[in-house]
Write a protein that holds these residues in place. Structure first.
Motif, PDB file in Angstrom:
ATOM      1  N   HIS A  62      -6.223  63.920  16.337  1.00  0.00           N
ATOM      2  CA  HIS A  62      -6.783  62.590  16.592  1.00  0.00           C
ATOM      3  C   HIS A  62      -6.913  61.790  15.296  1.00  0.00           C
ATOM      4  O   HIS A  62      -6.615  60.581  15.264  1.00  0.00           O
ATOM      5  CB  HIS A  62      -8.149  62.721  17.267  1.00  0.00           C
ATOM      6  CG  HIS A  62      -8.081  62.764  18.760  1.00  0.00           C
ATOM      7  ND1 HIS A  62      -8.382  61.673  19.547  1.00  0.00           N
ATOM      8  CD2 HIS A  62      -7.731  63.754  19.613  1.00  0.00           C
ATOM      9  CE1 HIS A  62      -8.235  61.986  20.816  1.00  0.00           C
ATOM     10  NE2 HIS A  62      -7.843  63.255  20.894  1.00  0.00           N
ATOM     11  N   GLU A  63      -7.363  62.445  14.238  1.00  0.00           N
ATOM     12  CA  GLU A  63      -7.525  61.755  12.963  1.00  0.00           C
ATOM     13  C   GLU A  63      -6.174  61.329  12.394  1.00  0.00           C
ATOM     14  O   GLU A  63      -6.040  60.220  11.848  1.00  0.00           O
ATOM     15  CB  GLU A  63      -8.273  62.649  11.972  1.00  0.00           C
ATOM     16  CG  GLU A  63      -8.388  62.095  10.564  1.00  0.00           C
ATOM     17  CD  GLU A  63      -9.181  60.791  10.468  1.00  0.00           C
ATOM     18  OE1 GLU A  63      -9.144  60.188   9.379  1.00  0.00           O
ATOM     19  OE2 GLU A  63      -9.828  60.383  11.457  1.00  0.00           O
ATOM     20  N   SER A  64      -5.152  62.162  12.529  1.00  0.00           N
ATOM     21  CA  SER A  64      -3.816  61.803  12.068  1.00  0.00           C
ATOM     22  C   SER A  64      -3.306  60.568  12.799  1.00  0.00           C
ATOM     23  O   SER A  64      -2.717  59.666  12.199  1.00  0.00           O
ATOM     24  CB  SER A  64      -2.851  62.971  12.284  1.00  0.00           C
ATOM     25  OG  SER A  64      -3.161  64.069  11.455  1.00  0.00           O
ATOM     26  N   ALA A  65      -3.545  60.520  14.103  1.00  0.00           N
ATOM     27  CA  ALA A  65      -3.135  59.354  14.891  1.00  0.00           C
ATOM     28  C   ALA A  65      -3.879  58.111  14.425  1.00  0.00           C
ATOM     29  O   ALA A  65      -3.278  57.025  14.287  1.00  0.00           O
ATOM     30  CB  ALA A  65      -3.388  59.608  16.370  1.00  0.00           C
ATOM     31  N   ASP A 150       2.861  59.815  -3.813  1.00  0.00           N
ATOM     32  CA  ASP A 150       1.572  59.222  -4.143  1.00  0.00           C
ATOM     33  C   ASP A 150       0.882  58.808  -2.842  1.00  0.00           C
ATOM     34  O   ASP A 150       1.505  58.175  -1.983  1.00  0.00           O
ATOM     35  CB  ASP A 150       1.832  58.001  -5.030  1.00  0.00           C
ATOM     36  CG  ASP A 150       0.561  57.354  -5.559  1.00  0.00           C
ATOM     37  OD1 ASP A 150      -0.499  57.479  -4.908  1.00  0.00           O
ATOM     38  OD2 ASP A 150       0.629  56.701  -6.614  1.00  0.00           O
ATOM     39  N   PRO A 151      -0.401  59.141  -2.641  1.00  0.00           N
ATOM     40  CA  PRO A 151      -1.099  58.744  -1.415  1.00  0.00           C
ATOM     41  C   PRO A 151      -1.109  57.231  -1.181  1.00  0.00           C
ATOM     42  O   PRO A 151      -1.328  56.787  -0.057  1.00  0.00           O
ATOM     43  CB  PRO A 151      -2.518  59.273  -1.633  1.00  0.00           C
ATOM     44  CG  PRO A 151      -2.356  60.401  -2.590  1.00  0.00           C
ATOM     45  CD  PRO A 151      -1.234  59.994  -3.494  1.00  0.00           C
ATOM     46  N   LYS A 152      -0.855  56.459  -2.220  1.00  0.00           N
ATOM     47  CA  LYS A 152      -0.778  55.011  -2.056  1.00  0.00           C
ATOM     48  C   LYS A 152       0.549  54.594  -1.414  1.00  0.00           C
ATOM     49  O   LYS A 152       0.722  53.435  -1.047  1.00  0.00           O
ATOM     50  CB  LYS A 152      -0.950  54.313  -3.398  1.00  0.00           C
ATOM     51  CG  LYS A 152      -2.333  54.495  -4.019  1.00  0.00           C
ATOM     52  CD  LYS A 152      -2.437  53.796  -5.351  1.00  0.00           C
ATOM     53  CE  LYS A 152      -3.821  53.997  -5.981  1.00  0.00           C
ATOM     54  NZ  LYS A 152      -3.916  53.335  -7.307  1.00  0.00           N
ATOM     55  N   THR A 153       1.493  55.535  -1.279  1.00  0.00           N
ATOM     56  CA  THR A 153       2.803  55.210  -0.716  1.00  0.00           C
ATOM     57  C   THR A 153       3.064  55.888   0.625  1.00  0.00           C
ATOM     58  O   THR A 153       4.078  55.617   1.263  1.00  0.00           O
ATOM     59  CB  THR A 153       3.931  55.610  -1.684  1.00  0.00           C
ATOM     60  OG1 THR A 153       4.001  57.040  -1.790  1.00  0.00           O
ATOM     61  CG2 THR A 153       3.707  55.005  -3.062  1.00  0.00           C
ATOM     62  N   ALA A 154       2.177  56.793   1.047  1.00  0.00           N
ATOM     63  CA  ALA A 154       2.382  57.525   2.305  1.00  0.00           C
ATOM     64  C   ALA A 154       1.034  58.038   2.810  1.00  0.00           C
ATOM     65  O   ALA A 154       0.142  58.319   2.010  1.00  0.00           O
ATOM     66  CB  ALA A 154       3.341  58.700   2.096  1.00  0.00           C
ATOM     67  N   PRO A 155       0.878  58.187   4.134  1.00  0.00           N
ATOM     68  CA  PRO A 155      -0.396  58.648   4.710  1.00  0.00           C
ATOM     69  C   PRO A 155      -0.555  60.160   4.572  1.00  0.00           C
ATOM     70  O   PRO A 155      -0.477  60.910   5.544  1.00  0.00           O
ATOM     71  CB  PRO A 155      -0.289  58.220   6.172  1.00  0.00           C
ATOM     72  CG  PRO A 155       1.173  58.281   6.460  1.00  0.00           C
ATOM     73  CD  PRO A 155       1.858  57.851   5.192  1.00  0.00           C
ATOM     74  N   SER A 156      -0.785  60.615   3.351  1.00  0.00           N
ATOM     75  CA  SER A 156      -0.723  62.050   3.048  1.00  0.00           C
ATOM     76  C   SER A 156      -1.832  62.871   3.693  1.00  0.00           C
ATOM     77  O   SER A 156      -1.720  64.096   3.768  1.00  0.00           O
ATOM     78  CB  SER A 156      -0.752  62.257   1.524  1.00  0.00           C
ATOM     79  OG  SER A 156      -1.923  61.694   0.960  1.00  0.00           O
ATOM     80  N   ARG A 157      -2.890  62.241   4.161  1.00  0.00           N
ATOM     81  CA  ARG A 157      -3.973  62.991   4.798  1.00  0.00           C
ATOM     82  C   ARG A 157      -3.756  63.182   6.295  1.00  0.00           C
ATOM     83  O   ARG A 157      -4.588  63.759   6.982  1.00  0.00           O
ATOM     84  CB  ARG A 157      -5.322  62.317   4.531  1.00  0.00           C
ATOM     85  CG  ARG A 157      -5.714  62.353   3.056  1.00  0.00           C
ATOM     86  CD  ARG A 157      -7.165  61.998   2.835  1.00  0.00           C
ATOM     87  NE  ARG A 157      -7.513  62.027   1.426  1.00  0.00           N
ATOM     88  CZ  ARG A 157      -7.811  63.131   0.745  1.00  0.00           C
ATOM     89  NH1 ARG A 157      -7.811  64.291   1.358  1.00  0.00           N
ATOM     90  NH2 ARG A 157      -8.104  63.068  -0.533  1.00  0.00           N
ATOM     91  N   SER A 158      -2.637  62.692   6.803  1.00  0.00           N
ATOM     92  CA  SER A 158      -2.290  62.904   8.206  1.00  0.00           C
ATOM     93  C   SER A 158      -1.189  63.955   8.306  1.00  0.00           C
ATOM     94  O   SER A 158      -0.411  64.144   7.361  1.00  0.00           O
ATOM     95  CB  SER A 158      -1.801  61.601   8.844  1.00  0.00           C
ATOM     96  OG  SER A 158      -0.564  61.206   8.273  1.00  0.00           O
ATOM     97  N   LYS A 159      -1.146  64.632   9.450  1.00  0.00           N
ATOM     98  CA  LYS A 159      -0.038  65.550   9.706  1.00  0.00           C
ATOM     99  C   LYS A 159       0.999  64.743  10.493  1.00  0.00           C
ATOM    100  O   LYS A 159       1.137  64.867  11.717  1.00  0.00           O
ATOM    101  CB  LYS A 159      -0.505  66.789  10.471  1.00  0.00           C
ATOM    102  CG  LYS A 159       0.504  67.936  10.453  1.00  0.00           C
ATOM    103  CD  LYS A 159      -0.123  69.202  11.023  1.00  0.00           C
ATOM    104  CE  LYS A 159       0.882  70.348  11.071  1.00  0.00           C
ATOM    105  NZ  LYS A 159       1.314  70.811   9.751  1.00  0.00           N
ATOM    106  N   ALA A 160       1.683  63.883   9.763  1.00  0.00           N
ATOM    107  CA  ALA A 160       2.613  62.928  10.350  1.00  0.00           C
ATOM    108  C   ALA A 160       4.042  63.438  10.242  1.00  0.00           C
ATOM    109  O   ALA A 160       4.433  64.025   9.234  1.00  0.00           O
ATOM    110  CB  ALA A 160       2.491  61.578   9.649  1.00  0.00           C
ATOM    111  N   ALA A 161       4.824  63.185  11.294  1.00  0.00           N
ATOM    112  CA  ALA A 161       6.192  63.698  11.353  1.00  0.00           C
ATOM    113  C   ALA A 161       7.033  63.243  10.169  1.00  0.00           C
ATOM    114  O   ALA A 161       7.801  64.021   9.590  1.00  0.00           O
ATOM    115  CB  ALA A 161       6.842  63.255  12.665  1.00  0.00           C
TER     116      ALA A 161
END
Length: 297
Positions: A62-65, A150-161
């Protein structure tokens, strides 16, 4: 793992609130999640008929979404219940569980605010992520070309495909050279993780692991840190430079698929499959077993 192609396995998949035949769980070719990677997923394991830390995984789904800007139309409790029921339907005691949520096909383009959000769960038998014989000796890792962003360039705290594209490239490149996996650095050049697992090192009885500030803070990672602390072992989360690998004595990976897997080699560096890695492997195996199964022994 079965040699049968995944799209030809038997059984059922839970999809958008319904249990459908495995072969009938299909999506349209113009699904936004396929074209623009607007999907999130979880990897979970069932042991003895119970899914380890199921609710924690579902909450992270849910948090990743949320991080990707959409809301899953099923509650944590509903997804938990569907996972448990599907596990029983599949008839498995030990299995791998894969929930996934994605944007559908109503709009095609970068903007897709009105697309339906879909959710599905598949469960199959997957005994070991790495070759069991090699795992006992310690697997070999290559050094990946790609780096965690870099977390500023991608949602690194999500388990995103989408975050796993460079992981697939890196793992394929490593396997082509005879390695089991690859170690990835982050955008700063610091040690980050393997392609689908977190990494730990041991030196002078202390455990060192990269600070999870640009990659997923794995549920297995946190579990193993807790197990180590229960044994009085010091766990240091910090920036680790690649040249430090020469001074470490042991190395191991953690992840839902990898569980606890010792590493014997990373590129030019060598490690022993030592007592701390072996102990935590055993402790984790004990931790994931259902309490009723342990009580029955």
């Amino acid at each position: 793992m079965s040699s049968v192609p995944f799209d030809q396995l038997d059984g059922h998949i839970w999809m958008d609130g319904q249990f459908v035949r495995w072969a009938d769980a299909k999506i349209h070719v113009l699904t936004h999640g396929l074209h623009y990677a607007s999907g999130v997923f979880e990897g979970e394991r069932a042991y003895g008929g119970e899914i380890f830390k199921l609710t924690e995984h579902t909450e992270r789904l849910h948090e990743s979404a949320r991080i990707l800007g959409f809301t899953i139309p099923y509650s944590v409790a509903q997804i938990d219940d569907a996972c448990r029921e599907l596990l029983k339907m599949q008839g498995f005691r030990d299995a791998y569980v894969r929930p996934i949520a994605w944007r559908g096909s109503e709009q095609m383009g970068v903007s897709a605010q009105h697309n339906t959000i879909h959710c599905a769960i598949a469960i199959w038998q997957w005994p070991s992520y790495f070759d069991p014989a090699q795992k006992l000796k310690g697997i070999r890792l290559d050094m990946a070309e790609y780096r965690r962003p870099d977390p500023k360039t991608a949602p690194s705290r999500s388990k995103a495909a989408g975050l796993y594209m460079i992981c697939t490239i890196s793992k394929h490149a490593a396997e082509a050279k005879g390695y089991a996996d690859a170690l990835m650095l982050d955008w700063r050049g610091q040690v980050a993780e393997a392609t689908g697992a977190n990494v730990f090192f041991v030196k002078d009885g202390k455990i060192h692991t990269p600070k999870a500030d640009c990659f997923l803070d794995g549920i297995t990672r946190r579990t193993v840190i807790g197990l180590a602390k229960d044994r009085g072992l010091e766990v240091i989360e910090r920036a680790i430079q690649p040249e430090e690998l020469e001074g470490f004595e042991q190395c191991f990976l953690t992840g839902t698929a990898a569980e606890v897997t010792p590493v014997s080699e990373i590129g030019q560096y060598r490690f022993e499959v030592g007592e701390i890695a072996k102990t935590l492997m055993l402790d984790y195996n004990n931790a994931v077993q259902p309490k009723h199964a342990i009580a029955a022994e």
